[in-house]
Design an enzyme around this catalytic site. Structure first.
Site, PDB file in Angstrom:
ATOM      1  N   HIS A 239      38.883  34.766 -19.415  1.00 55.90           N
ATOM      2  CA  HIS A 239      38.247  35.456 -20.545  1.00 55.90           C
ATOM      3  C   HIS A 239      39.160  35.560 -21.772  1.00 55.90           C
ATOM      4  O   HIS A 239      38.744  35.287 -22.898  1.00 55.90           O
ATOM      5  CB  HIS A 239      37.831  36.870 -20.117  1.00 55.90           C
ATOM      6  CG  HIS A 239      36.959  36.890 -18.905  1.00 55.90           C
ATOM      7  ND1 HIS A 239      35.620  36.622 -18.954  1.00 55.90           N
ATOM      8  CD2 HIS A 239      37.245  37.139 -17.595  1.00 55.90           C
ATOM      9  CE1 HIS A 239      35.103  36.715 -17.743  1.00 55.90           C
ATOM     10  NE2 HIS A 239      36.067  37.025 -16.894  1.00 55.90           N
TER      11      HIS A 239
HETATM   12  C1  BDR Z   1      38.687  41.289 -18.912  1.00 53.35           C
HETATM   13  O1  BDR Z   1      39.105  42.130 -17.852  1.00 53.35           O
HETATM   14  C2  BDR Z   1      40.358  41.752 -17.362  1.00 53.35           C
HETATM   15  O2  BDR Z   1      40.381  41.720 -15.975  1.00 53.35           O
HETATM   16  C3  BDR Z   1      40.674  40.412 -17.956  1.00 53.35           C
HETATM   17  O3  BDR Z   1      42.059  40.291 -18.189  1.00 53.35           O
HETATM   18  C4  BDR Z   1      39.872  40.390 -19.235  1.00 53.35           C
HETATM   19  O4  BDR Z   1      40.606  40.932 -20.313  1.00 53.35           O
HETATM   20  C5  BDR Z   1      37.436  40.563 -18.494  1.00 53.35           C
HETATM   21  O5  BDR Z   1      36.422  41.495 -18.246  1.00 53.35           O
END
Ligand code: BDR
Ligand code: CA
Length: 315
Positions: A239
Site C-alpha cells: 500500500h
Molecule cells: C496500511 O496499514 C499498514 O499495515 C500498512 O503499512 C499501510 O500503511 C494499509 O492499510
C-alpha cells in the site's frame, strides 16, 4: 529541483519499501523520516526507522523523529502481516540513537524552517501530523501538501468491515488532519489494493550483492506467507509504496474532490472514512481522493525504482 518531503511511517514492510524508493529517488529530497506507532508500537517503530536508514545508508541521512505512544490506549497493530518486529522478523542489529526529538517536533521544526516547501507523505496513522497541527495552529498553512495512505472510498476495510488500518488506529488524529485547512490527497485501499505483487516480484529484486537487494530479500518473504495464511492470497499489496507513486507520478491516478470525514466513535464503524455525496452536499470539499490507478504503470515503476535504488546505494 527535487521536491522536499517528510515521510511519516510506522514500519511496516510496505513503509520500508516506500522509504527505500524515496531515499534514492532524485526527484525527492527526504528532509526527515518520522516514526509513528501503528504496525508496531512506538519504540519498535522508532527502532525500525533507524534500522532502515542504517541498512540502506543513503548518501544524505534525513533527520529522524521518535514515535510517542499514542494517547488512545493500547492501539491495534499489524504484526500478523509485518512480523513481530515489523520488518518480516529479519532480526537486524541496530545501534539505537538516543536523544532523538519527537516526530511531532521534527515535523514542526522542518515546516517552520521551510514554510510552503515541504510535502508530508503519511504512511501510518496520522498521530504525529495531528499533534504537530495541534501544537501550532499556523502549521497547516505551511505544508505544501499532505498525501496520506489510508481510508477506503467504496472498498471494504482491512481491519474492520469498514475501516482501513491507519485510520482505525487513531481516528481522532485522522479526523483532525482530514478537517485541517491543508491541501490533501487521500490514497485509499481502493487504489492501493488494485496493485498486486505475485511471487515473481521476489525474483525481480536486486540480488544479495547489493545493499537494497539484501535488505528487501530479508523483509519481504514474511509478508507473502502472511497474505497466504490470513487472506488465502498468492500475491501481496504494498500500500505505502503505491501511495508514494502518487507523489512521483500523479497522472497515473484519477482523483476526485470530496467532502470527507472520519468516524471517531461508532460502535461498529470507528475509523471509517465517510463522504458527503448528497445532491445538496452539506460538508465542505476538503480533500482529493484517488479513485483509479494505472496499476501496470505503478507496479512497473516500483520495480524500476528498486533497481535504481540498488544501483545508487551500491554494495
Ligand atoms: C496500511 O496499514 C499498514 O499495515 C500498512 O503499512 C499501510 O500503511 C494499509 O492499510
Ligand atoms: Ca504503513
Amino acid at each position: 529541483m527535487a521536491r522536499k518531503v517528510i515521510l511519516d511511517v510506522d514500519p511496516g514492510v510496505d513503509d520500508a519499501l516506500a522509504l527505500c524508493l524515496a531515499l534514492f529517488d532524485p526527484r525527492l529530497e527526504v528532509v526527515a523520516v518520522t516514526a509513528v506507532a501503528g504496525n508496531v508500537p512506538a519504540d519498535q517503530a522508532t527502532r525500525n526507522v533507524q534500522t532502515i536508514i542504517e541498512q540502506l545508508d543513503p548518501p544524505r541521512w534525513p533527520r529522524l523523529g521518535r514515535a510517542l505512544p499514542s494517547d488512545v490506549g493500547e492501539p491495534a497493530n499489524a504484526r500478523h502481516i509485518h512480523g513481530a518486529d515489523g520488518l518480516g522478523n529479519a532480526r537486524f542489529d541496530v545501534a539505537e540513537l538516543h536523544h532523538l526529538h519527537s516526530s511531532e517536533k521534527v515535523i514542526a521544526d522542518a515546516l517552520r524552517t521551510d514554510p510552503g516547501d515541504i510535502s508530508l507523505i503519511c504512511l501510518g496513522p496520522l498521530t504525529n501530523i495531528a499533534a504537530a497541527f495541534r501544537r501550532d495552529p499556523a502549521l497547516p498553512s505551511m505544508v505544501d501538501r499532505v498525501v496520506f495512505m489510508g481510508g477506503t472510498y467504496l472498498a471494504p476495510g482491512n481491519i474492520t468491515p469498514v475501516a482501513e488500518f491507519n485510520m482505525y488506529v487513531d481516528p481522532p488524529a485522522a479526523r483532525a488532519v482530514v478537517q485541517s485547512r491543508t491541501t490533501k490527497t487521500m490514497i485509499p485501499l481502493d487504489v492501493t489494493s488494485k496493485v498486486s505483487f505475485t511471487y515473481d516480484f521476489l525474483d525481480q529484486l536486486p540480488d544479495d550483492t547489493s545493499r537494497v537487494g539484501r535488505f528487501l530479500r530479508r523483509i519481504l518473504p514474511f509478508v507473502y506467507r502472511a497474505y497466504r495464511q490470513h487472506y488465502g492470497l498468492e500475491s501481496i499489496h504494498l500500500h505505502d509504496a503505491v501511495a508514494l507513486q502518487y507523489v512521483l507520478e500523479p497522472d497515473w491516478f484519477l482523483t476526485e474532490e470530496m467532502a470527507a470525514d472520519v468516524e471517531v466513535a461508532g460502535e461498529l464503524t470507528t475509523g471509517a472514512t465517510l463522504f458527503d455525496r448528497r445532491v445538496n452536499r452539506q460538508w465542505r470539499l476538503n480533500l482529493e481522493v484517488a479513485t483509479r490507478v494505472d496499476n501496470a504503470a505503478v507496479s512497473q515503476a516500483i520495480v524500476r525504482g528498486i533497481r535504481q535504488a540498488a544501483h545508487a546505494a551500491g554494495a
